[in-house]
Design an enzyme around this catalytic site. Structure first.
Site, PDB file in Angstrom:
ATOM      1  CB  CYS A 292      -0.912  -1.341  -2.633  1.00 24.31           C
ATOM      2  SG  CYS A 292      -0.877  -0.987  -4.405  1.00 24.31           S
ATOM      3  CG  HIS A 319      -0.363  -2.744  -9.700  1.00 23.43           C
ATOM      4  ND1 HIS A 319      -1.732  -2.647  -9.678  1.00 23.43           N
ATOM      5  CD2 HIS A 319       0.056  -2.270  -8.498  1.00 23.43           C
ATOM      6  CE1 HIS A 319      -2.118  -2.138  -8.525  1.00 23.43           C
ATOM      7  NE2 HIS A 319      -1.050  -1.911  -7.788  1.00 23.43           N
TER       8      HIS A 319
END
Length: 482
Positions: A292, A319
């Site tokens: 991602c 994150h």
């Protein structure tokens, strides 16, 4: 004009706008279900949107291009599209409407304009639907399933036929699987219906049967026994990560392509929009959709590299915590990941800095990277600190990224964000893997250093990249205009 008269006029105008939007929604639905033509508004999905959402998207579109985008013009363009004999397609009506406004009456009406813009559609090759199997049904698997089933339409692209899990399959297990698909604590309720069918070991999703298959090993499955042939397996288990392991899927009957939803070793790592055209699905059978974070930063890095050149840089990704961390303090193979994920910021590593070079070889060895997991369940931020080869300014960088988000091969990947108040929860549910925060851009006094902030929904945005790549691998990409 009195205040009352002004107010009444405003009410009448709003009523006209909403009536036009209702008509627009009907045309969008008719095109999708009758002709497999999907309309988007500067990459924003329009299917299953309500009146207020459609109007808000038009406000965003107008701000994005610096010129009002009227729902009345969109209806006119949509009506013109509906009258044309077009193949299955994905068309950006925002771009078409904007260009029609700039047309300066070169065409006599919207019909002539649209016919000219889409004249090459008739030459587009027909596509053959592709069976899809989801191997694993975790966070990414369920979001990909949602997207595939929501966008099935007339079923001429990707067809979700089966989901492979481990363990026994009975009514209780199926009900739990169905419940997790229906309801998501981050992404909300699924806009469809899911029924557990224990008699047939299946989930009935939006009226379509999806078989649930139990298997411990890929090679144990004969998909042809379920009427599945030449399928694309999307492996989202995270168990099989290299070419040898992933090749086990190809030994199953009924499989001819494999897509890994994680970085892979010995296989092409693809960021769709950047390097997907470098590998021919006719000759390559196994692909990786990278990570991602790699999908978030690579489109921006490509735009900057192409314009200015990158000397060196550092990536720091902030994150959301993930399932591999502990809910409470407990033993873990990694020291810090053993601490409670929702209570701590946790420094950890990321391979995204090196992984970028697999999609952009010119950046080999130029980027370092690290990560901090933070106490949010979804929504992440990548900070790029870049030393450039050419001087620049904040406005110049923003203009380059905005242009990349408007035209060219990265329009699906980059969303140019203009909000002064963007926070992580605002980007949850964005289909773009890379959301560029234009208000946060910083450059040094000498113009050689730039700090860029890129948000990303590390689940939903990435899942859309997986689906885009799946369509490329399966060769079911439609005619597009955006």
């Amino acid at each position: 004009m009195s205040f009352i008269e002004t107010y009444e006029k405003e009410l009448a105008f709003q009523a006209d706008r909403r009536r036009a939007t209702v008509e627009f929604i009907k045309i969008v639905s008719d095109l999708w279900y009758d002709k497999a033509i999907e309309l988007v508004l500067f990459r924003n999905q329009l299917i299953d949107r309500n009146v207020s959402q459609i109007l808000n998207l038009h406000e965003y579109a107008g701000e994005f291009v610096g010129k009002p985008i009227s729902i009345f013009d969109s209806v006119e363009i949509a009506q013109a599209i509906k009258t044309l004999d077009l193949p299955p397609a994905k068309l950006d009506i925002g771009k078409l409407t904007y260009e029609f406004q700039l047309d300066d009456q070169k065409h006599s009406n919207a019909m002539a304009f649209v016919a000219q813009k889409l004249k090459h559609a008739s030459k587009f090759e027909s596509i053959k639907p592709k069976d899809v199997v989801l191997y694993g049904f975790g966070r990414i698997g369920r979001l990909v399933a949602r997207e595939l089933m929501t966008r099935t339409g007339s079923g001429n692209q990707l067809r979700l036929r089966a989901i492979v899990t481990r363990g026994k399959i009975d009514q209780t297990v199926l009900e739990k699987r169905a419940s997790l698909l229906r309801n998501d604590s981050v992404h909300g309720e699924f806009s469809g219906n899911v029924i557990a069918d224990a008699k047939n070991n299946a989930l009935i999703i939006n009226g379509t049967t999806v078989k649930i298959i139990s298997a411990n090993n890929p090679e144990d499955i004969d998909y042809t026994a379920y009427g599945i042939n030449n399928a694309l397996v999307i492996d989202n288990t995270g168990v099989f990560r290299d070419k040898e392991a992933l090749n086990r899927h190809l030994t199953s009957k009924g499989v001819d392509k494999v897509l890994l939803t994680a970085p892979g070793k010995g296989v092409p790592n693809i960021v769709h929009g950047v390097n997907h055209l470098e590998y021919d699905p006719n000759t390559v059978n196994i692909f990786s959709a990278a990570s991602c974070t790699t999908n978030a930063i690579t489109p921006i890095l490509k735009a900057i590299q192409d314009k200015y050149g990158i000397e060196s840089g550092h990536l720091e990704t902030i994150h959301a915590y993930t399932n591999d961390q502990n809910l409470v303090d407990n033993f873990h193979s990694k020291y810090r990941r053993g601490r409670a994920a929702a209570l701590n910021m946790v420094i950890t590593e990321t391979g995204a800095g090196k992984a970028v070079a697999k999609a952009l070889p010119t950046l080999e060895g130029k980027l370092t990277s690290n990560a901090i997991r933070v106490p949010v369940p979804n929504g992440s931020l990548a900070i790029l600190n870049l030393e450039l080869q050419t001087e620049t300014t904040v406005n110049a960088i923003n203009d380059i990224i905005k242009e990349s988000a408007l035209v060219g091969p990265l329009v699906e990947q980059i969303k140019y964000e203009m909000s002064d108040e963007l926070v992580s929860s605002d980007i949850v549910g964005s289909s773009a893997p890379s959301i560029f925060d234009s208000k946060a851009t910083i450059t040094s006094a000498n113009g050689k250093n730039a700090i860029l902030y890129i948000w990303y929904d590390n689940e939903y945005g990435y899942s859309h990249q997986v689906v885009r790549l799946a369509k490329h691998i399966a060769k079911v990409r439609r005619f597009t205009y955006y």
